[in-house]
Design a protein around this motif. Structure first.
Motif, PDB file in Angstrom:
ATOM      1  N   ARG A 179      -0.661  12.157   1.734  1.00  0.00           N
ATOM      2  CA  ARG A 179      -1.227  11.043   0.979  1.00  0.00           C
ATOM      3  C   ARG A 179      -2.207  11.523  -0.086  1.00  0.00           C
ATOM      4  NH1 ARG A 179      -2.544   6.433   5.624  1.00  0.00           N
ATOM      5  NH2 ARG A 179      -0.393   5.665   5.847  1.00  0.00           N
ATOM      6  N   ARG A 180      -2.888  12.620   0.188  1.00  0.00           N
ATOM      7  CA  ARG A 180      -3.874  13.143  -0.757  1.00  0.00           C
ATOM      8  C   ARG A 180      -3.226  13.969  -1.875  1.00  0.00           C
ATOM      9  NH1 ARG A 180      -9.091  12.829   1.312  1.00  0.00           N
ATOM     10  NH2 ARG A 180      -9.178  12.122   3.475  1.00  0.00           N
ATOM     11  N   SER A 181      -1.953  14.266  -1.719  1.00  0.00           N
ATOM     12  CA  SER A 181      -1.264  15.145  -2.659  1.00  0.00           C
ATOM     13  C   SER A 181      -0.875  14.403  -3.936  1.00  0.00           C
ATOM     14  CB  SER A 181      -0.007  15.723  -2.005  1.00  0.00           C
ATOM     15  OG  SER A 181      -0.329  16.401  -0.810  1.00  0.00           O
TER      16      SER A 181
ATOM     17  N   VAL B  36      -7.873   5.819 -10.610  1.00  0.00           N
ATOM     18  CA  VAL B  36      -7.173   6.826  -9.821  1.00  0.00           C
ATOM     19  C   VAL B  36      -8.016   8.091  -9.760  1.00  0.00           C
ATOM     20  CG1 VAL B  36      -5.074   8.220  -9.625  1.00  0.00           C
ATOM     21  CG2 VAL B  36      -4.953   5.880 -10.537  1.00  0.00           C
ATOM     22  N   THR B  37      -8.281   8.591  -8.574  1.00  0.00           N
ATOM     23  CA  THR B  37      -9.097   9.789  -8.418  1.00  0.00           C
ATOM     24  C   THR B  37      -8.286  11.045  -8.754  1.00  0.00           C
ATOM     25  OG1 THR B  37      -8.549   9.939  -6.068  1.00  0.00           O
ATOM     26  CG2 THR B  37     -10.551   8.743  -6.656  1.00  0.00           C
ATOM     27  N   ALA B  38      -8.983  12.086  -9.159  1.00  0.00           N
ATOM     28  CA  ALA B  38      -8.341  13.354  -9.510  1.00  0.00           C
ATOM     29  C   ALA B  38      -8.300  14.279  -8.298  1.00  0.00           C
ATOM     30  CB  ALA B  38      -9.110  14.025 -10.650  1.00  0.00           C
ATOM     31  N   VAL B  39      -7.295  15.146  -8.273  1.00  0.00           N
ATOM     32  CA  VAL B  39      -7.167  16.167  -7.236  1.00  0.00           C
ATOM     33  C   VAL B  39      -7.071  17.511  -7.939  1.00  0.00           C
ATOM     34  CG1 VAL B  39      -5.816  17.000  -5.275  1.00  0.00           C
ATOM     35  CG2 VAL B  39      -5.929  14.556  -5.752  1.00  0.00           C
ATOM     36  N   SER B  40      -7.923  18.465  -7.550  1.00  0.00           N
ATOM     37  CA  SER B  40      -7.956  19.756  -8.233  1.00  0.00           C
ATOM     38  C   SER B  40      -6.815  20.657  -7.782  1.00  0.00           C
ATOM     39  CB  SER B  40      -9.289  20.458  -7.973  1.00  0.00           C
ATOM     40  OG  SER B  40      -9.360  20.894  -6.618  1.00  0.00           O
ATOM     41  N   GLU B  41      -6.515  21.660  -8.602  1.00  0.00           N
ATOM     42  CA  GLU B  41      -5.501  22.643  -8.239  1.00  0.00           C
ATOM     43  C   GLU B  41      -5.896  23.377  -6.957  1.00  0.00           C
ATOM     44  OE1 GLU B  41      -2.481  23.458  -9.858  1.00  0.00           O
ATOM     45  OE2 GLU B  41      -2.892  21.532 -10.793  1.00  0.00           O
ATOM     46  N   ALA B  42      -7.190  23.651  -6.802  1.00  0.00           N
ATOM     47  CA  ALA B  42      -7.658  24.339  -5.592  1.00  0.00           C
ATOM     48  C   ALA B  42      -7.392  23.485  -4.352  1.00  0.00           C
ATOM     49  CB  ALA B  42      -9.144  24.664  -5.710  1.00  0.00           C
TER      50      ALA B  42
ATOM     51  N   LYS C 214     -10.719   3.329   0.613  1.00  0.00           N
ATOM     52  CA  LYS C 214     -11.211   3.942   1.843  1.00  0.00           C
ATOM     53  C   LYS C 214     -10.612   5.322   2.079  1.00  0.00           C
ATOM     54  CE  LYS C 214     -11.770  -0.581   4.069  1.00  0.00           C
ATOM     55  NZ  LYS C 214     -11.281  -1.470   5.156  1.00  0.00           N
ATOM     56  N   GLU C 215      -9.391   5.517   1.579  1.00  0.00           N
ATOM     57  CA  GLU C 215      -8.714   6.809   1.744  1.00  0.00           C
ATOM     58  C   GLU C 215      -9.089   7.803   0.652  1.00  0.00           C
ATOM     59  OE1 GLU C 215      -4.528   6.047   1.960  1.00  0.00           O
ATOM     60  OE2 GLU C 215      -4.776   4.494   3.500  1.00  0.00           O
ATOM     61  N   GLY C 216      -9.893   7.358  -0.320  1.00  0.00           N
ATOM     62  CA  GLY C 216     -10.326   8.255  -1.387  1.00  0.00           C
ATOM     63  C   GLY C 216      -9.302   8.461  -2.485  1.00  0.00           C
ATOM     64  N   LEU C 217      -8.248   7.636  -2.514  1.00  0.00           N
ATOM     65  CA  LEU C 217      -7.205   7.801  -3.516  1.00  0.00           C
ATOM     66  C   LEU C 217      -7.550   7.113  -4.831  1.00  0.00           C
ATOM     67  CD1 LEU C 217      -4.037   7.283  -1.278  1.00  0.00           C
ATOM     68  CD2 LEU C 217      -5.207   9.408  -1.874  1.00  0.00           C
TER      69      LEU C 217
ATOM     70  N   ALA D   5       0.832  -1.210   0.000  1.00  0.00           N
ATOM     71  CA  ALA D   5       0.000   0.000   0.000  1.00  0.00           C
ATOM     72  C   ALA D   5       0.863   1.254   0.000  1.00  0.00           C
ATOM     73  CB  ALA D   5      -0.943  -0.006   1.199  1.00  0.00           C
ATOM     74  N   ASP D   6       1.953   1.245   0.776  1.00  0.00           N
ATOM     75  CA  ASP D   6       2.849   2.401   0.821  1.00  0.00           C
ATOM     76  C   ASP D   6       3.455   2.674  -0.553  1.00  0.00           C
ATOM     77  OD1 ASP D   6       2.392   2.866   3.494  1.00  0.00           O
ATOM     78  OD2 ASP D   6       4.197   1.818   4.180  1.00  0.00           O
ATOM     79  N   ALA D   7       3.880   1.615  -1.244  1.00  0.00           N
ATOM     80  CA  ALA D   7       4.479   1.779  -2.568  1.00  0.00           C
ATOM     81  C   ALA D   7       3.449   2.290  -3.576  1.00  0.00           C
ATOM     82  CB  ALA D   7       5.080   0.465  -3.049  1.00  0.00           C
ATOM     83  N   LEU D   8       2.209   1.808  -3.477  1.00  0.00           N
ATOM     84  CA  LEU D   8       1.160   2.270  -4.385  1.00  0.00           C
ATOM     85  C   LEU D   8       0.810   3.732  -4.106  1.00  0.00           C
ATOM     86  CD1 LEU D   8      -1.133  -0.887  -4.385  1.00  0.00           C
ATOM     87  CD2 LEU D   8       0.215  -0.011  -6.312  1.00  0.00           C
ATOM     88  N   ARG D   9       0.767   4.106  -2.829  1.00  0.00           N
ATOM     89  CA  ARG D   9       0.532   5.518  -2.493  1.00  0.00           C
ATOM     90  C   ARG D   9       1.636   6.392  -3.085  1.00  0.00           C
ATOM     91  NH1 ARG D   9      -0.269   3.370   2.681  1.00  0.00           N
ATOM     92  NH2 ARG D   9      -2.466   3.208   3.276  1.00  0.00           N
ATOM     93  N   ALA D  10       2.870   5.921  -2.954  1.00  0.00           N
ATOM     94  CA  ALA D  10       4.000   6.684  -3.484  1.00  0.00           C
ATOM     95  C   ALA D  10       3.875   6.841  -4.993  1.00  0.00           C
ATOM     96  CB  ALA D  10       5.315   6.007  -3.119  1.00  0.00           C
ATOM     97  N   ALA D  11       3.442   5.800  -5.681  1.00  0.00           N
ATOM     98  CA  ALA D  11       3.265   5.881  -7.136  1.00  0.00           C
ATOM     99  C   ALA D  11       2.154   6.864  -7.489  1.00  0.00           C
ATOM    100  CB  ALA D  11       2.947   4.496  -7.697  1.00  0.00           C
ATOM    101  N   LEU D  12       1.101   6.894  -6.679  1.00  0.00           N
ATOM    102  CA  LEU D  12       0.019   7.853  -6.898  1.00  0.00           C
ATOM    103  C   LEU D  12       0.506   9.274  -6.677  1.00  0.00           C
ATOM    104  CD1 LEU D  12      -2.858   5.950  -5.076  1.00  0.00           C
ATOM    105  CD2 LEU D  12      -2.907   6.649  -7.474  1.00  0.00           C
TER     106      LEU D  12
END
Length: 224
Positions: A169-171, A83-89, A69-72, A26-33
């Motif tokens: 993590r959300r970044s 993969v979910t998107a994260v806005s500039e805002a 569960k983390e919304g990633l 999970a840590d490696a996948l988060r890092a890739a995200l």
């Protein structure tokens, strides 16, 4: 042509009280995200990701469910995970909150942190530099996370560390790949060593300057 960034292999942590194999995946996948190697809107199956990272599909599937569960990522029936998107805002908000928390906390550590505990963070600071030089973005993100959370932990506030961990993590660091290919990631990486040296010198003004500059660079890395 610059070499493509290399993926860090996912290896289990054996013995002791380290993270479980599933957590390591999970840590490696988060890092890739976070590094932007898994891009917003892309759909990935557990078997395909398992092949990419050199592990079996079961821990990848379990780890991706944790990331849901983390919304990633989101579940896509019969296909895998999107993969979910994260806005500039949102990224601007994350930067603002991190600055409010991390800059004053780190400046305070210049006066209060145990020098031995600070010096213990040097291997992670150096690992960030080494990973940047090698273009290993996953290893870069993982070492960067260990360094910053380890540093904040010295303030003795576990809830503060949890908040920053969640923000990180959300970044998304969409600009990492381009900077690595251009050889410009090294300068940002070396700021970690500069920060550590300023902390050990008990130079609060220098710590504030480096942290402010560093977070500004981080937001620049988030730009698409």
């Amino acid at each position: 042509m610059p070499a493509a960034p290399q993926h860090s292999p996912v290896l289990p942590t054996l013995g002791g009280r380290g993270p479980s194999y599933r957590e390591r995946v999970a840590d490696a996948l988060r890092a890739a995200l976070i590094a932007g190697e898994l891009r917003p809107g892309e759909v990935h199956s557990a078997p395909a990701l398992a092949t990419r990272f050199g592990v079996s599909a079961t821990p990848v599937r379990e780890a991706m469910l944790d990331l849901v569960k983390e919304g990633l990522v989101d579940t896509v029936p019969n296909k895998g995970f999107r993969v979910t998107a994260v806005s500039e805002a949102q990224l601007d908000e994350y930067t603002h909150i991190r600055a409010l928390i991390e800059i004053p906390t780190t400046v305070q550590l210049a006066a209060t942190a145990d020098p031995v505990a600070l010096e213990a963070l040097r291997p992670d600071a150096e690992a960030i530099v080494t990973s940047a030089a090698a273009g290993d973005l996953i290893a870069y993100v993982e070492a960067d996370l260990r360094f910053h959370l380890g540093l904040l932990a010295l303030a003795g506030n576990a809830h503060l560390v949890d908040v920053v961990r969640d923000l990180r993590r959300r970044s998304r660091l969409y600009g990492l790949t381009a900077l690595a290919e251009q050889g410009r990631l090294q300068a940002s990486a070396e700021e970690h060593v500069e920060l550590l040296d300023a902390l050990l010198a008990r130079d609060g003004a220098a710590v504030r300057e480096v942290m402010t500059r560093h977070l500004g660079h981080v937001r620049g890395l988030w730009a698409k």
